[in-house]
Scaffold this motif. Structure first.
Motif, mmCIF file in Angstrom:
data_model
loop_
_atom_site.group_PDB
_atom_site.id
_atom_site.type_symbol
_atom_site.label_atom_id
_atom_site.label_comp_id
_atom_site.label_asym_id
_atom_site.label_seq_id
_atom_site.Cartn_x
_atom_site.Cartn_y
_atom_site.Cartn_z
ATOM 1 N N ALA A 167 -13.738 10.734 -4.729
ATOM 2 C CA ALA A 167 -13.223 9.170 -5.020
ATOM 3 C C ALA A 167 -14.451 8.158 -4.452
ATOM 4 N N ALA A 168 -14.841 8.513 -3.205
ATOM 5 C CA ALA A 168 -15.863 7.843 -2.846
ATOM 6 C C ALA A 168 -17.226 7.368 -3.775
ATOM 7 N N VAL A 183 -21.262 8.520 1.035
ATOM 8 C CA VAL A 183 -22.052 8.639 -0.075
ATOM 9 C C VAL A 183 -23.686 8.415 0.505
ATOM 10 N N GLN A 184 -24.297 9.365 -0.082
ATOM 11 C CA GLN A 184 -25.612 9.397 0.122
ATOM 12 C C GLN A 184 -26.359 9.026 -1.234
ATOM 13 N N ARG A 185 -27.608 8.232 -0.866
ATOM 14 C CA ARG A 185 -28.267 7.553 -2.000
ATOM 15 C C ARG A 185 -29.941 7.902 -1.944
ATOM 16 N N PRO A 213 -22.839 11.839 -15.985
ATOM 17 C CA PRO A 213 -21.472 12.260 -15.693
ATOM 18 C C PRO A 213 -21.432 12.739 -14.128
ATOM 19 N N ILE A 214 -20.500 12.761 -13.507
ATOM 20 C CA ILE A 214 -20.266 13.372 -12.244
ATOM 21 C C ILE A 214 -20.632 14.751 -12.280
ATOM 22 N N GLN A 220 -21.189 19.675 -3.376
ATOM 23 C CA GLN A 220 -21.036 18.464 -3.535
ATOM 24 C C GLN A 220 -20.757 17.687 -4.806
ATOM 25 N N PHE A 221 -20.349 16.619 -4.839
ATOM 26 C CA PHE A 221 -20.212 15.688 -6.114
ATOM 27 C C PHE A 221 -21.547 14.908 -6.273
ATOM 28 N N VAL A 222 -22.211 15.174 -7.547
ATOM 29 C CA VAL A 222 -23.354 14.459 -7.513
ATOM 30 C C VAL A 222 -23.387 13.544 -9.062
ATOM 31 N N ALA A 223 -24.005 12.418 -8.881
ATOM 32 C CA ALA A 223 -24.442 11.602 -10.026
ATOM 33 C C ALA A 223 -25.882 11.087 -10.023
ATOM 34 N N LEU A 224 -26.437 10.839 -11.231
ATOM 35 C CA LEU A 224 -27.749 10.440 -11.156
ATOM 36 C C LEU A 224 -27.788 9.106 -11.887
#
Length: 274
Positions: A167-168, A183-185, A213-214, A220-224
């Motif tokens: 959700a975050a 959330v890490q960026r 897409p996630i 972990q959940f990841v998106a680029l």
């Protein structure tokens, strides 16, 4: 004046109805109208002969499907989509997410999948083992002749967003200027040849200045966020091998059906009305 206007409206309405209902060809008692031909020419951007041939083939195809009582249920469609995802080195969830980026209306893709299942079942029914299965040599030859169809960027400059809280992460993607604490960026550059097939496909299908897409990685959940694609390289044969197999077999199925319908036309009851 009003009577004249009304007369013109009625007249034009009758003319349009005549065009719609005007039968041009009858194929095994099923009509093709002038309107069908005109619409096919417009939609498919083809000439009249090509449109007529397409419509006759379609009727023969639909009749053959009906005669053989062929259909595709939701389980068969989902199984086809799962195999399609696997052929691209992806799990179903991620594959569907990518598809939804290209198909705003996902039901259009599901209809295409349904039609593919029906076509495969029809081919199996009428071919009876006559369709040659693509060999390793066939696939390698296809790959070498069509390498330009399997290109990807050499490198991708991306911003990686990761979190154990989905959700975050979703919140961060909606508003990248405000990043939640969990959330890490990170900015990084990814080399295509060092990536697994799923990641290659994912990045290749995502446009610049867009999020993938996630997906999940390392629990972990990841998106680029794809900032820039640089260079060009051919994807390795092994990473696209399953996709190539599907492409070859699909082409062979369509060719077999086309040849079959050309023979069917010789015995079909086709009447040219106008």
């Amino acid at each position: 004046m009003h009577k004249l206007l009304l007369s013109l409206v009625i007249s034009s309405g009758i003319s349009f109805a005549a065009m719609v209902n005007g039968i041009a060809i009858i194929v095994n008692d099923e009509p093709i109208t002038l309107y069908d031909i005109d619409k096919t020419m417009s939609v498919n951007k083809v000439g009249k002969n090509e449109a007529v041939s397409y419509l006759i083939d379609k009727i023969l195809y639909d009749q053959l499907v009906q005669e053989n009582n062929i259909s595709a249920d939701v389980f068969e469609i989902n199984d086809y989509i799962e195999k399609l995802a696997n052929s691209n080195g992806m799990d179903v969830y991620t594959f569907k997410s990518v598809v939804k980026q290209k198909y705003p209306d996902y039901s259009v893709f599901e209809d295409e999948a349904k039609n593919a299942v029906i076509r495969q079942k029809l081919v199996q029914k009428i071919v009876k083992g006559q369709l040659a299965i693509a060999t390793q040599e066939d696939m390698e030859l296809h790959y070498e002749k069509n390498k330009d169809q399997y290109l990807a960027a050499n490198t991708y400059q991306v911003i990686q967003y990761t979190s154990k809280n989905k959700a975050a992460l979703i919140s961060a993607l909606k508003n990248p200027m405000i990043i939640p604490e969990d959330v890490q960026r990170d900015s990084t550059t990814l080399e295509t040849q060092k990536l697994p097939a799923q990641m290659q496909f994912l990045l290749n299908e995502t446009k610049e200045n867009s999020f993938t897409p996630i997906f999940t990685a390392n629990k972990q959940f990841v998106a680029l966020f794809v900032q820039k694609k640089q260079g060009s390289t051919a994807l390795g044969f092994e990473s696209v091998k399953a996709k190539i197999f599907n492409e070859i077999m699909s082409t062979r199925e369509k060719k077999y059906l086309k040849d079959h319908f050309e023979k069917q036309k010789l015995t079909a009851d086709i009447k040219i009305v106008r």
